[in-house]
Design a protein around this motif. Structure first.
Motif, mmCIF file in Angstrom:
data_model
loop_
_atom_site.group_PDB
_atom_site.id
_atom_site.type_symbol
_atom_site.label_atom_id
_atom_site.label_comp_id
_atom_site.label_asym_id
_atom_site.label_seq_id
_atom_site.Cartn_x
_atom_site.Cartn_y
_atom_site.Cartn_z
ATOM 1 N N MET A 44 46.771 21.815 30.901
ATOM 2 C CA MET A 44 46.861 23.141 31.504
ATOM 3 C C MET A 44 46.276 23.163 32.922
ATOM 4 N N ASP A 45 46.506 22.093 33.649
ATOM 5 C CA ASP A 45 46.069 21.999 35.029
ATOM 6 C C ASP A 45 47.270 21.562 35.867
ATOM 7 N N VAL A 46 47.060 21.338 37.142
ATOM 8 C CA VAL A 46 48.137 20.934 38.057
ATOM 9 C C VAL A 46 47.589 19.896 39.036
ATOM 10 N N GLY A 47 48.511 19.182 39.693
ATOM 11 C CA GLY A 47 48.089 18.163 40.647
ATOM 12 C C GLY A 47 47.274 18.716 41.796
ATOM 13 N N ALA A 48 47.529 19.976 42.181
ATOM 14 C CA ALA A 48 46.778 20.604 43.276
ATOM 15 C C ALA A 48 45.294 20.696 42.971
ATOM 16 N N ASP A 171 52.781 32.491 23.346
ATOM 17 C CA ASP A 171 52.969 32.695 24.777
ATOM 18 C C ASP A 171 51.626 32.817 25.488
ATOM 19 N N LEU A 172 51.571 32.317 26.699
ATOM 20 C CA LEU A 172 50.352 32.404 27.492
ATOM 21 C C LEU A 172 50.206 33.790 28.099
ATOM 22 N N LYS A 173 48.987 34.202 28.265
ATOM 23 C CA LYS A 173 48.700 35.498 28.877
ATOM 24 C C LYS A 173 49.144 35.509 30.340
ATOM 25 N N THR A 174 49.647 36.648 30.798
ATOM 26 C CA THR A 174 49.954 36.818 32.216
ATOM 27 C C THR A 174 48.922 37.748 32.842
ATOM 28 N N TYR A 175 48.913 37.785 34.177
ATOM 29 C CA TYR A 175 47.874 38.506 34.914
ATOM 30 C C TYR A 175 48.512 39.418 35.960
ATOM 31 N N ALA A 176 47.837 40.517 36.236
ATOM 32 C CA ALA A 176 48.377 41.509 37.164
ATOM 33 C C ALA A 176 48.391 41.011 38.601
ATOM 34 N N SER A 177 47.490 40.103 38.942
ATOM 35 C CA SER A 177 47.382 39.638 40.327
ATOM 36 C C SER A 177 46.796 38.239 40.354
ATOM 37 N N ALA A 178 46.920 37.608 41.518
ATOM 38 C CA ALA A 178 46.300 36.294 41.705
ATOM 39 C C ALA A 178 44.781 36.398 41.625
ATOM 40 N N ASP A 179 44.243 37.531 42.057
ATOM 41 C CA ASP A 179 42.794 37.715 41.966
ATOM 42 C C ASP A 179 42.342 37.747 40.512
ATOM 43 N N ASP A 180 43.176 38.298 39.630
ATOM 44 C CA ASP A 180 42.836 38.293 38.207
ATOM 45 C C ASP A 180 42.869 36.874 37.641
ATOM 46 N N VAL A 181 43.799 36.057 38.139
ATOM 47 C CA VAL A 181 43.830 34.650 37.725
ATOM 48 C C VAL A 181 42.550 33.953 38.182
ATOM 49 N N ALA A 182 42.138 34.226 39.417
ATOM 50 C CA ALA A 182 40.898 33.638 39.933
ATOM 51 C C ALA A 182 39.697 34.052 39.094
ATOM 52 N N ALA A 183 39.676 35.312 38.671
ATOM 53 C CA ALA A 183 38.587 35.792 37.818
ATOM 54 C C ALA A 183 38.577 35.051 36.489
ATOM 55 N N ARG A 184 39.763 34.774 35.957
ATOM 56 C CA ARG A 184 39.857 34.007 34.714
ATOM 57 C C ARG A 184 39.302 32.594 34.911
ATOM 58 N N LEU A 185 39.647 31.964 36.030
ATOM 59 C CA LEU A 185 39.133 30.632 36.316
ATOM 60 C C LEU A 185 37.612 30.628 36.376
ATOM 61 N N GLN A 203 47.719 28.094 42.974
ATOM 62 C CA GLN A 203 48.366 26.831 42.638
ATOM 63 C C GLN A 203 48.560 26.725 41.115
ATOM 64 N N TRP A 204 47.606 27.240 40.403
ATOM 65 C CA TRP A 204 47.550 27.147 38.946
ATOM 66 C C TRP A 204 48.513 28.136 38.288
ATOM 67 N N ALA A 205 48.827 29.230 39.010
ATOM 68 C CA ALA A 205 49.725 30.265 38.493
ATOM 69 C C ALA A 205 50.746 30.616 39.563
ATOM 70 N N ALA A 206 51.818 31.276 39.147
ATOM 71 C CA ALA A 206 52.875 31.685 40.075
ATOM 72 C C ALA A 206 53.316 33.110 39.732
ATOM 73 N N GLN A 207 53.691 33.850 40.769
ATOM 74 C CA GLN A 207 54.141 35.226 40.555
ATOM 75 C C GLN A 207 55.547 35.222 39.969
#
Length: 308
Positions: A44-48, A171-185, A203-207
């Motif tokens: 659940m990671d990426v090359g970036a 299914d994986l959870k989705t997030y309202a914004s990239a900032d919410d993804v950052a908060a999850r990280l 990099q880890w998520a996409a809109q």
């Protein structure tokens, strides 16, 4: 937000039935001697995810060699052409084998893997020992030992999870914004800084078309492996490794935390005794994502080891 110091070139490479997305930091001043450095990400990671370590390498080290970080199949920009409901560990080895054909030819490489990527690197180095010059395993501990009697329940669990996947229950959870993804990280790893989390989230998520942000990992990766982890096979691969190995773990001892007494860091180190040339190092003030927590320390360990 974090600003990368060394910008990669993103490539799409035909590997088996896939288009493999790969980040490449080309050698700026190749010396003809430095082998390619291949960086393998975890589950659940990426090359970036390796950007922070690449930025932390000393300038002469980074300038002399090509650095390569692929997105594994089903992660990041490497997606199967048709929907897939499970993944097989051996496919990672075959994918890596052909990636090395593309980027290194017959030339041995220095191989670094984190977590799942570390487990792939260890297995591959045993199966193709001549292709690896130096091997670095960051927190790729393997799995607890299993017994044959566990096979019936494991196959039943796999078949049930395939049904759950089809019903959308995995299914994986989705997030309202990239900032919410950052908060999850940052919730998962409190040690990662806010600026790094903000950059990595993108990099880890996409809109998605609906505006929400989705992790770039196939939910099918959550389905249990139907085949048991066989320690005797893992140890046979360990014994076949000819490259010097540096095994790096974080001082936080994530292995014991994950397995709750079923597997320990001490047991992992006992398995490493089967590798002919192995040594270990510890990174302080770091957890499992030690390449995010302490990229400078990880970069120094890699540099010193591959240059020795």
């Amino acid at each position: 937000m974090y600003q990368p110091h060394r910008a990669p070139r993103v490539e799409s490479v035909p590997i088996r039935t896939l288009r493999y997305q790969t980040r490449v930091w080309p050698a700026e001043r190749p010396d003809g001697k430095a082998p390619p450095l291949v960086l393998l990400h975890g589950w659940m990671d990426v090359g970036a995810s390796w950007q922070f370590v690449v930025d932390a390498f000393d300038a002469p080290f980074a300038a002399a060699r090509t650095i390569i970080a692929p997105d594994w199949r089903g992660f990041g920009g490497t997606r199967p052409p048709t929907r897939c409901d499970h993944y097989v560990f051996a496919d990672y080895l075959a994918d890596l084998d052909q990636l090395l054909d593309h980027y290194a030819g017959d030339r041995p490489v220095d191989l670094v893997g984190h977590s799942m990527g570390g487990n792939v690197a260890m297995a591959y180095a045993g199966a193709r020992p001549a292709r690896i010059r130096r091997l670095v395993n960051l927190e790729g501990f393997g799995l607890p030992a299993t017994q044959p009697a566990q096979a019936p329940a494991r196959y039943a669990q796999w078949m049930e999870q395939l049904r759950q996947y089809e019903r959308g229950e995995m299914d994986l959870k989705t997030y309202a914004s990239a900032d919410d993804v950052a908060a999850r990280l940052r919730k998962t790893n409190p040690r990662i800084s806010a600026d790094k989390a903000a950059w990595l989230a993108r990099q880890w998520a996409a809109q998605q078309p609906d505006g929400r942000w989705a992790i770039q990992g196939d939910a099918a990766h959550k389905i249990v492996n139907p085949q048991l982890y066989r320690v005797d096979e893992a140890l046979a691969l360990h014994a076949a490794i000819t490259a010097p190995l540096l095994s790096v773990h974080a001082a936080g001892d994530s292995a014991s935390g994950w397995w709750q007494g079923r597997y320990s860091l001490a047991e992992y180190h006992e398995r490493l005794r089967h590798v002919p040339d192995a040594r270990s190092a510890e990174v302080q003030d770091a957890g499992h994502m030690l390449h995010h927590d302490q990229p400078q320390a990880v970069a120094r360990l890699i540099e010193d080891f591959v240059l020795a």
